[in-house]
Design a protein around this motif. Structure first.
Motif, short mmCIF file in Angstrom:
data_model
loop_
_atom_site.label_atom_id
_atom_site.label_comp_id
_atom_site.label_asym_id
_atom_site.label_seq_id
_atom_site.Cartn_x
_atom_site.Cartn_y
_atom_site.Cartn_z
N ILE A 63 2.72 -12.84 -6.58
CA ILE A 63 3.68 -11.76 -6.77
C ILE A 63 3.29 -10.57 -5.92
CG2 ILE A 63 4.35 -12.43 -9.12
CD1 ILE A 63 2.59 -10.10 -10.15
N GLU A 64 4.28 -9.80 -5.59
CA GLU A 64 4.08 -8.47 -5.01
C GLU A 64 4.68 -7.50 -6.01
OE1 GLU A 64 2.15 -8.49 -2.52
OE2 GLU A 64 2.43 -10.60 -2.01
N THR A 65 4.08 -6.35 -6.14
CA THR A 65 4.54 -5.38 -7.13
C THR A 65 5.00 -4.09 -6.47
OG1 THR A 65 2.31 -4.51 -7.47
CG2 THR A 65 3.02 -6.32 -8.90
N ALA A 66 5.94 -3.45 -7.13
CA ALA A 66 6.46 -2.15 -6.69
C ALA A 66 6.15 -1.13 -7.76
CB ALA A 66 7.96 -2.23 -6.44
N LYS A 67 5.89 0.08 -7.33
CA LYS A 67 5.60 1.16 -8.27
C LYS A 67 6.89 1.63 -8.93
CE LYS A 67 1.90 2.65 -5.22
NZ LYS A 67 1.38 3.71 -4.36
N PRO A 71 0.91 -3.32 -14.97
CA PRO A 71 2.30 -3.65 -15.31
C PRO A 71 3.05 -2.55 -16.07
CG PRO A 71 0.77 -5.00 -16.58
CD PRO A 71 -0.04 -4.22 -15.60
N TYR A 72 2.34 -1.60 -16.63
CA TYR A 72 3.01 -0.48 -17.30
C TYR A 72 3.50 0.56 -16.29
CZ TYR A 72 1.32 -2.38 -21.67
OH TYR A 72 1.09 -3.21 -22.73
N LEU A 73 2.90 0.55 -15.10
CA LEU A 73 3.23 1.53 -14.06
C LEU A 73 4.02 0.90 -12.92
CD1 LEU A 73 -0.34 3.13 -13.78
CD2 LEU A 73 1.54 3.84 -15.28
N SER A 74 4.24 -0.41 -12.98
CA SER A 74 4.82 -1.16 -11.88
C SER A 74 5.79 -2.21 -12.39
CB SER A 74 3.71 -1.91 -11.11
OG SER A 74 2.54 -1.17 -11.03
N GLN A 75 6.42 -2.87 -11.45
CA GLN A 75 7.28 -4.00 -11.77
C GLN A 75 7.07 -5.08 -10.73
OE1 GLN A 75 10.71 -1.41 -11.50
NE2 GLN A 75 11.59 -2.79 -9.97
N ILE A 76 7.45 -6.29 -11.07
CA ILE A 76 7.36 -7.38 -10.10
C ILE A 76 8.46 -7.17 -9.07
CG2 ILE A 76 7.49 -9.87 -9.72
CD1 ILE A 76 6.56 -10.21 -12.66
N ARG A 77 8.08 -7.11 -7.80
CA ARG A 77 9.07 -6.95 -6.74
C ARG A 77 9.45 -8.32 -6.18
NH1 ARG A 77 11.53 -3.87 -2.59
NH2 ARG A 77 13.14 -5.31 -1.92
N LEU A 78 8.45 -9.07 -5.73
CA LEU A 78 8.71 -10.41 -5.21
C LEU A 78 7.93 -11.43 -6.02
CD1 LEU A 78 8.47 -10.03 -1.31
CD2 LEU A 78 10.51 -9.90 -2.75
N LEU A 79 8.57 -12.54 -6.28
CA LEU A 79 7.94 -13.69 -6.91
C LEU A 79 8.04 -14.82 -5.90
CD1 LEU A 79 6.85 -15.42 -9.28
CD2 LEU A 79 9.23 -15.68 -10.03
N MET A 95 12.93 -9.63 -7.12
CA MET A 95 13.17 -9.27 -8.51
C MET A 95 13.87 -7.92 -8.65
SD MET A 95 12.20 -12.09 -9.72
CE MET A 95 12.33 -11.84 -11.47
N PHE A 96 14.09 -7.21 -7.54
CA PHE A 96 14.94 -6.02 -7.58
C PHE A 96 16.41 -6.43 -7.75
CE2 PHE A 96 12.58 -2.32 -5.26
CZ PHE A 96 11.60 -2.35 -6.23
N ASP A 97 16.73 -7.66 -7.31
CA ASP A 97 18.12 -8.12 -7.32
C ASP A 97 18.44 -9.09 -8.45
OD1 ASP A 97 18.57 -6.63 -5.02
OD2 ASP A 97 18.06 -8.30 -3.70
N ILE A 98 17.41 -9.63 -9.12
CA ILE A 98 17.66 -10.63 -10.15
C ILE A 98 16.85 -10.32 -11.41
CG2 ILE A 98 18.32 -12.46 -8.57
CD1 ILE A 98 15.53 -13.54 -8.67
N TRP A 153 6.21 -1.62 -1.17
CA TRP A 153 7.03 -2.68 -1.73
C TRP A 153 8.24 -2.12 -2.47
CZ3 TRP A 153 6.33 -7.47 -0.09
CH2 TRP A 153 5.11 -7.78 0.52
N ASN A 154 8.41 -0.80 -2.43
CA ASN A 154 9.55 -0.17 -3.09
C ASN A 154 10.77 -0.07 -2.17
OD1 ASN A 154 7.12 0.76 -4.65
ND2 ASN A 154 8.75 1.63 -5.90
N LEU A 155 10.61 -0.39 -0.90
CA LEU A 155 11.74 -0.32 0.02
C LEU A 155 12.87 -1.23 -0.45
CD1 LEU A 155 9.84 -0.60 3.43
CD2 LEU A 155 10.78 1.48 2.40
N HIS A 156 14.10 -0.77 -0.31
CA HIS A 156 15.22 -1.62 -0.73
C HIS A 156 15.31 -2.86 0.14
CE1 HIS A 156 19.33 -3.08 -1.25
NE2 HIS A 156 19.20 -2.62 -2.48
N ASP A 157 15.23 -2.69 1.44
CA ASP A 157 15.26 -3.82 2.38
C ASP A 157 13.87 -3.98 2.99
OD1 ASP A 157 18.04 -4.44 2.13
OD2 ASP A 157 18.49 -2.69 3.37
N LEU A 158 13.18 -5.01 2.58
CA LEU A 158 11.84 -5.25 3.09
C LEU A 158 11.91 -5.87 4.49
CD1 LEU A 158 10.22 -6.81 -0.10
CD2 LEU A 158 9.86 -4.50 0.80
#
Length: 189
Positions: free
Chosen positions: A24-28, A42-50, A63-66, A166-171
């Motif tokens: 996984i990659e995580t976003a703040k 995980p309390y300060l971040s979310q899963i960005r890519l799985l 995971m920003f889109d689903i 990893w917070n960019l909308h378009d990676l």
């Protein structure tokens, strides 16, 4: 989109392959962008890519889109996964309701193999004092993914994107490819 992700998760659930590499990659989270542990907690971040690798194909889910659905939970229940430094992934999977099931850890496997090949008892006999000769410090360290794949395969893995935004909308494509490669290398270990 969500429908495509659910179809892929269902297809992977019935895939003959029983073993998958995962990363996984995580976003703040927005409110913790400057927090020093954001991205790691995980309390300060979310899963960005799985990223899931089945031995032939890498599936990268943004995971920003689903959303995490029962189809993904079923996949984790039915199949065996391995991650490098699996405790990190397991913290996030448990926190976000993906899975509480333990997953294999290629980092721990690399440590065990390394220790078995170089007996710690021999080391203690050879180096009774705390002064280790040059290069022996790697005996205890160097088990990150890049170090392990470098030793096993002679591959130099660029970890530039490990700390990328990893917070960019378009990676950028290179960043997504970096993420996908981590799942492949973990599987190969």
């Amino acid at each position: 989109d969500q429908h495509a992700a659910d179809l892929l998760w269902k297809r992977l659930s019935i895939n003959e392959t029983q073993f998958f590499g995962v990363d996984i990659e995580t976003a703040k989270k927005a409110e913790y962008l400057t927090h020093p542990k954001a991205g790691l907690d995980p309390y300060l971040s979310q899963i960005r890519l799985l990223q899931i690798y089945d031995g032939e194909t890498v599936y990268v889910f943004d995971m920003f889109d689903i959303e995490i659905t029962d189809n993904l939970r079923k996949l984790f229940y039915l199949k065996q996964f391995v991650a490098h430094n699996a405790i990190f992934e397991m913290k996030f999977f448990k926190h976000f309701g993906v899975s509480e099931k333990p997953i294999g850890c290629s980092r721990l496997l690399a440590i065990l193999v390394d220790r078995a090949e170089r007996s710690p008892f021999e080391k203690e006999e050879l180096y009774e004092d705390d002064d280790e000769p040059d290069g022996m410090s790697q005996y205890r360290t160097g088990y990150d993914l890049a170090s392990v794949t470098g030793r096993l395969y002679g591959v130099k893995t660029d970890k530039y994107y490990q700390t990328a935004n990893w917070n960019l909308h378009d990676l950028p494509t290179e960043q997504v490819l970096y993420a996908a490669l981590d799942a492949v290398l973990t599987y190969d270990i």
